[in-house]
Write a protein that holds these residues in place. Structure first.
Motif, PDB file in Angstrom:
ATOM      1  N   GLY A 143      -2.573 -10.275   3.710  1.00  0.00           N
ATOM      2  CA  GLY A 143      -2.657 -10.298   4.869  1.00  0.00           C
ATOM      3  C   GLY A 143      -1.647 -10.544   5.645  1.00  0.00           C
ATOM      4  N   GLY A 144      -0.479 -10.744   4.883  1.00  0.00           N
ATOM      5  CA  GLY A 144       0.588 -11.150   6.081  1.00  0.00           C
ATOM      6  C   GLY A 144       2.165 -10.388   5.600  1.00  0.00           C
ATOM      7  N   HIS A 145       2.065  -9.566   4.343  1.00  0.00           N
ATOM      8  CA  HIS A 145       2.889  -8.542   4.372  1.00  0.00           C
ATOM      9  C   HIS A 145       2.860  -7.323   3.872  1.00  0.00           C
ATOM     10  CE1 HIS A 145       5.852 -12.921   3.642  1.00  0.00           C
ATOM     11  NE2 HIS A 145       3.805 -13.012   2.704  1.00  0.00           N
ATOM     12  N   THR A 146       3.350  -6.622   4.280  1.00  0.00           N
ATOM     13  CA  THR A 146       3.194  -5.395   4.089  1.00  0.00           C
ATOM     14  C   THR A 146       5.031  -4.610   3.868  1.00  0.00           C
ATOM     15  OG1 THR A 146       1.396  -4.478   5.075  1.00  0.00           O
ATOM     16  CG2 THR A 146       2.675  -2.877   4.226  1.00  0.00           C
ATOM     17  N   PRO A 154      14.596  -5.552 -14.435  1.00  0.00           N
ATOM     18  CA  PRO A 154      13.018  -6.748 -14.801  1.00  0.00           C
ATOM     19  C   PRO A 154      13.497  -8.083 -13.572  1.00  0.00           C
ATOM     20  CG  PRO A 154      12.835  -5.692 -16.877  1.00  0.00           C
ATOM     21  CD  PRO A 154      13.954  -4.825 -16.132  1.00  0.00           C
ATOM     22  N   GLY A 155      12.676  -8.747 -12.556  1.00  0.00           N
ATOM     23  CA  GLY A 155      13.366  -9.928 -12.386  1.00  0.00           C
ATOM     24  C   GLY A 155      14.314  -9.293 -11.268  1.00  0.00           C
ATOM     25  N   HIS A 156      14.643  -7.827 -10.899  1.00  0.00           N
ATOM     26  CA  HIS A 156      15.136  -8.011  -9.174  1.00  0.00           C
ATOM     27  C   HIS A 156      14.162  -6.734  -8.486  1.00  0.00           C
ATOM     28  CE1 HIS A 156      19.074  -9.913 -11.130  1.00  0.00           C
ATOM     29  NE2 HIS A 156      18.678  -9.451 -11.970  1.00  0.00           N
ATOM     30  N   TYR A 157      14.931  -7.604  -7.675  1.00  0.00           N
ATOM     31  CA  TYR A 157      13.710  -6.685  -6.771  1.00  0.00           C
ATOM     32  C   TYR A 157      14.721  -6.345  -4.645  1.00  0.00           C
ATOM     33  CZ  TYR A 157      11.082 -10.194  -8.696  1.00  0.00           C
ATOM     34  OH  TYR A 157      10.132 -10.863 -10.114  1.00  0.00           O
ATOM     35  N   GLU A 158      14.917  -4.720  -4.459  1.00  0.00           N
ATOM     36  CA  GLU A 158      15.296  -4.268  -3.832  1.00  0.00           C
ATOM     37  C   GLU A 158      15.282  -3.946  -2.275  1.00  0.00           C
ATOM     38  OE1 GLU A 158      18.290  -1.098  -1.985  1.00  0.00           O
ATOM     39  OE2 GLU A 158      18.378  -1.501  -4.343  1.00  0.00           O
ATOM     40  N   LEU A 159      14.515  -4.899  -1.355  1.00  0.00           N
ATOM     41  CA  LEU A 159      14.041  -4.478   0.391  1.00  0.00           C
ATOM     42  C   LEU A 159      13.895  -3.183   0.622  1.00  0.00           C
ATOM     43  CD1 LEU A 159      11.023  -5.136   2.169  1.00  0.00           C
ATOM     44  CD2 LEU A 159      13.141  -6.042   3.289  1.00  0.00           C
ATOM     45  N   LEU A 160      13.356  -2.267   0.281  1.00  0.00           N
ATOM     46  CA  LEU A 160      13.247  -0.424   0.973  1.00  0.00           C
ATOM     47  C   LEU A 160      12.247  -0.786   2.642  1.00  0.00           C
ATOM     48  CD1 LEU A 160      12.216   0.980  -2.496  1.00  0.00           C
ATOM     49  CD2 LEU A 160      14.245   0.748  -1.122  1.00  0.00           C
ATOM     50  N   SER A 161      11.338  -0.723   2.632  1.00  0.00           N
ATOM     51  CA  SER A 161      11.146  -1.477   4.194  1.00  0.00           C
ATOM     52  C   SER A 161       9.974  -2.777   4.099  1.00  0.00           C
ATOM     53  CB  SER A 161      10.488   0.167   3.921  1.00  0.00           C
ATOM     54  OG  SER A 161       9.372   0.272   3.812  1.00  0.00           O
ATOM     55  N   ARG A 162       9.303  -2.555   5.313  1.00  0.00           N
ATOM     56  CA  ARG A 162       8.488  -3.516   5.340  1.00  0.00           C
ATOM     57  C   ARG A 162       8.281  -3.001   6.993  1.00  0.00           C
ATOM     58  NH1 ARG A 162      12.426  -8.548   7.973  1.00  0.00           N
ATOM     59  NH2 ARG A 162      12.834  -7.777   9.922  1.00  0.00           N
ATOM     60  N   THR A 163       6.592  -4.188   7.353  1.00  0.00           N
ATOM     61  CA  THR A 163       6.092  -3.574   8.873  1.00  0.00           C
ATOM     62  C   THR A 163       6.748  -4.158   9.690  1.00  0.00           C
ATOM     63  OG1 THR A 163       3.815  -3.941   9.765  1.00  0.00           O
ATOM     64  CG2 THR A 163       4.938  -5.814   8.301  1.00  0.00           C
ATOM     65  N   ARG A 164       6.710  -3.481  10.793  1.00  0.00           N
ATOM     66  CA  ARG A 164       7.154  -4.197  11.950  1.00  0.00           C
ATOM     67  C   ARG A 164       6.775  -4.731  12.715  1.00  0.00           C
ATOM     68  NH1 ARG A 164      11.108  -0.058  14.219  1.00  0.00           N
ATOM     69  NH2 ARG A 164      12.154   0.768  12.370  1.00  0.00           N
ATOM     70  N   ASP A 165       5.450  -5.003  12.420  1.00  0.00           N
ATOM     71  CA  ASP A 165       4.232  -6.211  13.241  1.00  0.00           C
ATOM     72  C   ASP A 165       3.294  -6.427  12.408  1.00  0.00           C
ATOM     73  OD1 ASP A 165       2.502  -3.241  13.923  1.00  0.00           O
ATOM     74  OD2 ASP A 165       3.947  -2.260  14.358  1.00  0.00           O
ATOM     75  N   ASP A 166       2.384  -6.221  12.269  1.00  0.00           N
ATOM     76  CA  ASP A 166       0.886  -6.040  11.910  1.00  0.00           C
ATOM     77  C   ASP A 166       1.005  -6.347  10.165  1.00  0.00           C
ATOM     78  OD1 ASP A 166       0.012  -7.364  13.877  1.00  0.00           O
ATOM     79  OD2 ASP A 166      -1.146  -6.335  13.891  1.00  0.00           O
ATOM     80  N   ALA A 167       0.859  -6.919   9.598  1.00  0.00           N
ATOM     81  CA  ALA A 167       0.534  -6.850   8.215  1.00  0.00           C
ATOM     82  C   ALA A 167      -0.842  -5.966   8.179  1.00  0.00           C
ATOM     83  CB  ALA A 167       0.160  -8.139   7.299  1.00  0.00           C
ATOM     84  N   ALA A 168      -0.986  -4.885   7.017  1.00  0.00           N
ATOM     85  CA  ALA A 168      -2.004  -4.462   6.673  1.00  0.00           C
ATOM     86  C   ALA A 168      -3.747  -4.723   6.899  1.00  0.00           C
ATOM     87  CB  ALA A 168      -2.038  -3.609   5.404  1.00  0.00           C
ATOM     88  N   GLY A 169      -3.091  -6.356   5.944  1.00  0.00           N
ATOM     89  CA  GLY A 169      -4.155  -7.062   5.489  1.00  0.00           C
ATOM     90  C   GLY A 169      -5.289  -8.012   6.751  1.00  0.00           C
ATOM     91  N   GLU A 170      -3.888  -8.600   7.822  1.00  0.00           N
ATOM     92  CA  GLU A 170      -3.909  -8.522   9.234  1.00  0.00           C
ATOM     93  C   GLU A 170      -4.251  -7.623   9.829  1.00  0.00           C
ATOM     94  OE1 GLU A 170      -1.250 -10.703  12.617  1.00  0.00           O
ATOM     95  OE2 GLU A 170      -0.255  -9.798  10.779  1.00  0.00           O
ATOM     96  N   ALA A 171      -4.259  -6.205  10.097  1.00  0.00           N
ATOM     97  CA  ALA A 171      -5.426  -4.872  10.605  1.00  0.00           C
ATOM     98  C   ALA A 171      -6.600  -5.696  10.610  1.00  0.00           C
ATOM     99  CB  ALA A 171      -4.427  -3.945  10.832  1.00  0.00           C
TER     100      ALA A 171
END
Length: 352
Positions: A143-146, A154-171
């Motif tokens: 609801g808050g993140h896409t 393990p344990g290392h997370y590299e951000l590749l992309s994200r939502t510019r506005d509404d998250a999918a759950g929010e939509a």
């Protein structure tokens, strides 16, 4: 080693006990996972009311922790550490969990670990499936993140992309509200979509080609945007209501739900597989509340089989916010020697 996890980032109060197994393939086992949901409280308002959420966490947290320990047949002396969600989330809700965890750790003489909520969702995949083939691309969708992450170790997370506005759950929640379906929107839209024609309504998808000015270090072409889709549904509903001079029929609502869901799921799956191809991933995972969606689960599995790409999902119980995933994320940090300071504070905008 047994660790107590505490999660209060939004509108679920949760506590869980997770134990290390000594098995490298499946490193953790869930001994208990208690979740007190506030959906009934917030449904009246059509969404989460932060002040009500934090007050309910205060009422629930002691009982939830006691139940988690009882379900695991554990006492405080059986624990090796406590993990708690530091962020992101609603600050009032986060503070309840952080304050309780700090007090409990001090009283029991246990080390305290601060966990990131999204790291917890990623680690829910390992709780369910064991260690993923790496590198892996993981879609965290709720609801808050896409967001899409690359996990190379393990344990290392590299951000590749994200939502510019509404998250999918929010939509999902906003479209459900437009259609008069209540809150939360995801489950009811998913259910009605099964009886609708997913090609009955033409709705737009979004393909971004430029970097986000708020994240110029990311290329941007894998980013998500769902606000335009939500607005298209709003215009369609108003147009149909004017034409019919009244509410939409049940079949029209089902068709809109099915068409909306098709666009959402297609976007999520296509971006995930594109990212996997681009980064040479050996597996794809989807986690977060929206990973419970029936069409998303089916399409991810189907495309994975078609492309001979292993795909992973959490169980339905581990899809939504829960403390078992926070305990797992805490164990990752604990074994890396990363402990929380005594002055730990909640961080509603905590970066991963």
């Amino acid at each position: 080693m047994r660790i107590l996890g505490i999660e209060t980032s939004c509108d679920e109060t949760s506590a869980a006990v997770v134990e290390e197994t000594g098995d490298r393939a499946r490193p953790w086992a869930v001994r208990s996972n208690v979740v007190a949901s506030q959906v009934a409280i917030h449904r009246e308002w059509g969404g989460v009311v932060p002040e009500l959420a934090s007050r309910q966490h205060i009422r629930d947290i002691c009982g939830v922790v006691e139940q988690a320990l009882a379900d695991a047949s554990a006492t405080w002396s059986d624990l090796g550490a406590i993990a708690v969600t530091q962020g992101p989330g609603l600050v009032g809700s986060l503070l309840v969990g952080v304050a309780f965890a700090k007090a409990a750790a001090a009283a029991a003489g246990l080390p305290l670990v601060a966990a990131h909520h999204l790291a917890g969702h990623i680690e829910s995949l390992i709780l369910q499936n064991g260690e993923l083939p790496l590198p892996a691309v993981v879609l965290v969708v709720s609801g808050g993140h896409t967001s899409l992450y690359l996990v190379q170790r393990p344990g290392h997370y590299e951000l590749l992309s994200r939502t510019r506005d509404d998250a999918a759950g929010e939509a999902y929640d906003k479209v459900a509200k437009l259609l008069g379906l209540g809150y939360p929107g995801g489950p009811v839209v998913d259910r009605l979509a099964r009886t609708g024609n997913d090609r009955a309504v033409r709705l737009p998808g979004t393909r971004l080609t430029h970097a986000d000015r708020n994240a110029p270090h990311l290329k941007g072409d894998l980013d998500f945007s769902f606000s335009g889709l939500k607005t298209a549904v709003l215009r369609l509903v108003r147009e149909r209501q004017q034409q019919a001079d009244g509410p939409l029929s049940d079949q029209e609502v089902a068709d809109i739900c099915a068409s909306f869901q098709r666009v959402i799921v297609t976007t999520l799956v296509d971006r995930a597989f594109e990212a996997a191809s681009r980064h040479g991933a050996k597996s794809i995972g989807v986690a977060g509340g929206v990973s419970a969606n029936s069409r998303l689960r089916a399409e991810l599995t189907f495309h994975g089989e078609q492309r001979e790409m292993p795909t992973f999902l959490p169980s339905l119980a581990l899809s939504t916010d829960n403390a078992a995933m926070i305990a797992a994320a805490g164990l990752r940090k604990l074994r890396a020697g990363v402990l929380a300071p005594a002055d730990l504070n909640a961080d509603p905008a905590l970066a991963l």
